[in-house]
Design an enzyme around this catalytic site. Structure first.
Site, PDB file in Angstrom:
ATOM      1  N   SER A   1       0.842  -1.022   0.006  1.00 27.62           N
ATOM      2  CA  SER A   1       0.207  -0.064  -0.184  1.00 27.62           C
ATOM      3  C   SER A   1       0.830   1.090  -0.070  1.00 27.62           C
ATOM      4  CB  SER A   1      -0.950  -0.098   1.348  1.00 27.62           C
ATOM      5  OG  SER A   1      -0.159   0.100   2.390  1.00 27.62           O
TER       6      SER A   1
ATOM      7  N   LYS B   1       0.572   4.367   6.870  1.00 25.16           N
ATOM      8  CA  LYS B   1      -0.319   5.355   5.988  1.00 25.16           C
ATOM      9  C   LYS B   1       0.127   6.605   6.100  1.00 25.16           C
ATOM     10  CE  LYS B   1      -3.123   2.247   3.977  1.00 25.16           C
ATOM     11  NZ  LYS B   1      -2.605   0.898   4.235  1.00 25.16           N
TER      12      LYS B   1
END
Lengths: 216, 216
Positions: A131, A168
DNA sequence: TTGTCGGCTGTATAAAAACACAGTCTTTTC
DNA sequence: GAAAAGACTGTGTTTTTATACAGCCGACAA
């Protein structure tokens, strides 16, 4: 450290076993190697070695013996005086509800030059998944993390939502936090702070990659 | 040997596990690391790796996995027992014609845990430019390099062509070497070994990044 | 089309291994 | 002179771990 002659023999056996067979010995293997008649003899020796800092024992794990660097031949002089920090912990699988640095989840310790990262990280975390690919963070990488509950927009954070730990990019607008992946294949996560709980475990301050240059 | 990508991942995991925890993994540990739902998946991979000569399995023995030297990158094997140098040098500006490790070009020494990279690197090099972006190698990163004059196709190497030092993926077909960037904006470099000189300074074995998570 | 290989799921089970409890007999150390 | 550490014996019990058996699916070769 100061091992007894017998303990030194045991340690030596462990080191040799590791070199020759690629894994540490079991209690039973120590027993047969030394001709003991009871597994407790081996157990006691291991406990003594662990207590004296020559090895580290992992509970409930077969062959869970780790020879510590300080015990290896070639170890620099007696570290007795200098308070050497025992390295930065590599945090493994994080159990639900457990604090990030619970000893059970620490898989290893790495001695790193403190001047390598700014600010100095508190722990390392193995990256899973693609990701954050476009930020140059690949699966298998070790992310160096500085513990902090606060994050600023744009920073890459280690966040926890319930059981799940994720890396993230942080972006907050009022009570709405968005956790952005650096990869168009992953959708942003949206968290409403008034409804859901979000724990910021820390901020990424560096990265270490071992090999793994197999993929383009 | 010729492993499939998946098999290479498994082997890589085994090597890392060994370095980090001091013992090879169990089937169950492979299962959780890869998210398998059956121990047989791990078993099958181990059998395949053993059949291909990458590892050796000891029947009836817990963690009875032995990584064979032939399977180790660089086959340096003994990295764990090498005497501790006083740190890994960070090589800075490389002057024309100068050997890579000339003392004049060493900017700093970093003490790193030797078990962090496989094989152990000989020096660090600061990455310049975005040409390896898609391999997760960004400008400012420190590339850990193992000195070796030989390279295999697909490996990321530090090469020198005349005065210029460059980090690229290596690909050789006969006398033609192509140095491939991991970024579509950069054209491959083509070197005819019969005409031009190409020096392989070493192979990338790891990477260290300090901060620098500003860009998406 | 019938293999074989790679990469898996799912269920069992026997063996290997960790480790607790209860002692004995020395040798140190305070 | 007593407590603590060291070096064991002996007997379990509970987990871990390896590994067999029985499949499924897709790719690829003969």
């Amino acid at each position: 450290m100061d091992l007894t002659p017998r303990q030194a023999e045991i340690l030596d056996f462990i080191v040799r076993h590791l070199a020759e067979r690629g894994a540490p010995p079991t209690r039973a293997e120590i027993v047969t190697a030394f001709g003991f008649r009871s597994p407790t003899a081996a157990e006691d020796h291991l406990r003594a070695l662990a207590r004296k800092g020559a090895i580290e024992l992992r509970a409930g794990t077969s062959r869970g013996i780790r020879v510590l660097d300080a015990a290896l031949p070639g170890a620099a002089g007696e570290a007795a005086n200098e308070p050497i920090p025992d390295g930065i912990p590599l945090v493994g699988r994080v159990a639900a509800g457990m604090p990030m640095l619970a000893t059970e989840s620490v898989e290893a310790h790495y001695k790193l030059d403190r001047t390598l990262f700014h600010p100095a990280p508190d722990f390392l975390l193995r990256v899973q998944g693609w990701s954050m690919r476009d930020a140059g963070i690949l699966p298998g990488d070790l992310l160096a993390v500085k513990r902090t509950p606060i994050a600023e927009n744009g920073q890459i954070v280690v966040a926890r939502i319930g059981d799940e730990v994720t890396v993230k990019r942080f972006e907050r607008r009022g009570a709405i936090v968005r956790l952005l992946a650096a990869n168009p294949d992953f959708a942003p996560m949206r968290i409403d702070l008034e409804r859901e709980e979000l724990v910021i475990e820390g901020r990424a301050v560096g990265l270490i990659r071992d090999g793994g240059f197999s993929l383009a």
